[in-house]
Design a protein around this motif. Structure first.
Motif, PDB file in Angstrom:
ATOM      1  N   TRP A  18       0.808  -1.219   0.000  1.00 25.61           N
ATOM      2  CA  TRP A  18       0.000   0.000   0.000  1.00 25.61           C
ATOM      3  C   TRP A  18       0.841   1.269   0.000  1.00 25.61           C
ATOM      4  N   ALA A  69     -10.764   2.731  -7.432  1.00 26.54           N
ATOM      5  CA  ALA A  69     -11.618   2.022  -6.480  1.00 26.54           C
ATOM      6  C   ALA A  69     -12.701   1.217  -7.188  1.00 26.54           C
ATOM      7  N   SER A 123     -18.502  -5.318  -1.629  1.00 27.42           N
ATOM      8  CA  SER A 123     -17.504  -4.806  -2.563  1.00 27.42           C
ATOM      9  C   SER A 123     -18.147  -4.230  -3.816  1.00 27.42           C
ATOM     10  N   SER A 143     -17.973   4.238  -5.558  1.00 28.87           N
ATOM     11  CA  SER A 143     -16.690   4.937  -5.659  1.00 28.87           C
ATOM     12  C   SER A 143     -16.655   5.903  -6.830  1.00 28.87           C
ATOM     13  N   ARG A 179     -16.671   1.716   2.967  1.00 28.31           N
ATOM     14  CA  ARG A 179     -15.499   1.259   2.223  1.00 28.31           C
ATOM     15  C   ARG A 179     -15.287   2.105   0.970  1.00 28.31           C
ATOM     16  N   GLU A 214     -11.766   3.949   0.275  1.00 25.06           N
ATOM     17  CA  GLU A 214     -10.894   3.587  -0.845  1.00 25.06           C
ATOM     18  C   GLU A 214     -10.723   4.706  -1.857  1.00 25.06           C
ATOM     19  N   SER A 215     -11.702   5.604  -1.958  1.00 22.69           N
ATOM     20  CA  SER A 215     -11.620   6.647  -2.986  1.00 22.69           C
ATOM     21  C   SER A 215     -11.317   8.009  -2.371  1.00 22.69           C
ATOM     22  N   LYS A 251      -8.386   8.407   0.352  1.00 19.48           N
ATOM     23  CA  LYS A 251      -7.024   8.348  -0.183  1.00 19.48           C
ATOM     24  C   LYS A 251      -6.722   9.547  -1.064  1.00 19.48           C
TER      25      LYS A 251
END
Length: 418
Positions: free
Chosen positions: A115, A149, A268, A275, A329, A333-334, A337
């Motif tokens: 990562w 993402a 997911s 995302s 999530r 993730e998007s 970050k």
């Protein structure tokens, strides 16, 4: 990078969801604690050093290779279950814990390297695109974070869904499924190493010691601390979902562990779809409202799991926990970050993204350790506290950043006048 990393990483996150059911609860949670603990140590002390020595391509290749070792050893540990009740392992031989801990240690080292290298790669690409297209860097980070993402989470959904299809309908046992996943992890690692090129990511400058401590050196910046609430919340939420919700809510509600893969795939898939949309929202409304949405989803996951009736009797209604985690999530993730890419560009990016995973894995390590050794649900209350603090933390970091930029502008104006 997006596609090969997505395949590789999906094979690793799937065992985490199944660990407390496919293995005994204590062995599964202990392995997850080892996985996140090793990620924490590697992210903090070794990831930027390895990135500085190998670069982003070789660093990612190494970490993806370590991932396939982890999944293979998890499959071996799953073979050692001796007794099951309602689809969950309740008794194993004495080697299950040892093999699972060994694999988790290898996987944690891989995660710590992966990562940090991926974050540096992402920041470098965003900066180059912004210059080439004459665009504002925050807009580019929002767009590309959403695109990454989308691919990353869509592949995760596919792999998790296949776990249910292979066990429930193809009648494969869990060890066989995870050996297949280990093979996929190896194939994706080899494909990345053959096809990818170096990005020219900026490594931390200075000696090997300076590179190794670049993540720690950022701790003097107050922004790195107040922006960690989303990472801490995500870490506690992921551990709570994988450790407590899967075993004590989903298993009794759906009569076995087979549908955990389906539920994780739904999580997911939702995160993947959201995302891309959140990237658009972040560009038009700013990243603050998106951060607030993620914090609210994590908080509701905690509240519903313990303070609203008995969710183990909700049947398919327990999927609400995976829907909420999917929303959180997607933000993590998007947009989350992208925020770190905005606040810590250039040379600081590797250390900043190392810190993202230092704090996230610290939270998960604490939560899985508490889950394996304690019944007082302390991790649940920590999840709620950091979810509540997330938006104030982002507002504070934005205020500090504006003050710093204002001070720099004043200094530049004074120098020009002089």
């Amino acid at each position: 990078m997006s596609w090969t990393l997505a395949i590789n990483h999906a094979t690793v996150t799937t065992p985490i969801l199944f660990a407390s059911s496919v293995l005994t609860n204590s062995n599964g949670q202990a392995g997850n604690a080892m996985l996140y603990g090793a990620t924490l140590i590697c992210s903090l002390f070794f990831s930027t050093l390895i990135f500085g020595v190998l670069g982003s391509k070789k660093g990612l290749s190494l970490s993806m290779g370590l991932y396939c070792v982890y999944v293979g050893l998890f499959a071996t540990a799953a073979l050692m279950c001796e007794e099951k009740v309602d689809g969950s392992c309740v008794k194993s031989n004495s080697y299950q814990l040892i093999i699972n801990l060994a694999g988790a240690f290898v996987g944690g080292i891989g995660a710590g390297i992966l990562w940090t290298c991926q974050g540096a790669f992402f920041s470098s690409i965003c900066e180059r695109v912004a210059v080439a297209e004459d665009r504002e860097t925050p807009n580019v980070t929002a767009e590309l974070a959403g695109n990454f993402a989308l691919i990353f989470l869509a592949m995760e959904a596919a792999v998790r869904a296949s776990a249910t299809l292979l066990t429930k309908y193809a009648h494969l046992n869990y060890p066989a499924v995870f050996y297949i996943f280990s093979g996929l992890a190896l194939a994706s690692a080899l494909a990345f190493h053959v096809l990818a090129t170096e990005t020219g990511s900026t490594a931390p400058s200075g000696s090997l010691c300076a590179k190794a401590t670049s993540a720690i050196r950022l701790w003097k910046d107050p922004k790195i601390w107040v922006l960690q609430c989303t990472n801490l919340t995500f870490g506690f939420a992921a551990a709570w979902l994988g450790g407590y919700v899967g075993r004590y809510i989903v298993n009794p509600a759906l009569h076995g562990a087979q549908f955990i893969g389906f539920a994780g795939a739904m999580l997911s898939a939702l995160a993947s779809v959201l995302s891309a949309g959140l990237g658009v929202v972040a560009r038009k409304l700013g990243k603050g409202p998106v951060v607030a949405l993620g914090a609210a989803a994590f908080l509701m996951l905690a509240v519903l799991s313990k303070f609203v009736g008995n969710p183990a009797t909700w049947g398919w209604g327990v999927l609400v926990f995976y829907l909420l985690m999917g929303i959180g999530r997607a933000v993590y993730e998007s947009t989350n970050k992208a925020i770190f890419a905005d606040f810590f560009p250039g040379e600081a990016s590797a250390g900043a993204f190392a810190n993202v995973f230092v704090f996230g894995t610290l939270a998960s390590t604490i939560a899985f350790t508490l889950g394996a050794t304690s019944k007082n649900l302390s991790e649940l209350y920590l999840l709620m506290i950091f979810a509540i603090l997330t938006v104030p933390g982002y507002i504070t970091a934005s205020f500090v950043k504006r003050c710093e930029e204002s001070s720099s502008a004043d200094c530049a104006e004074s120098s020009s006048s002089a």
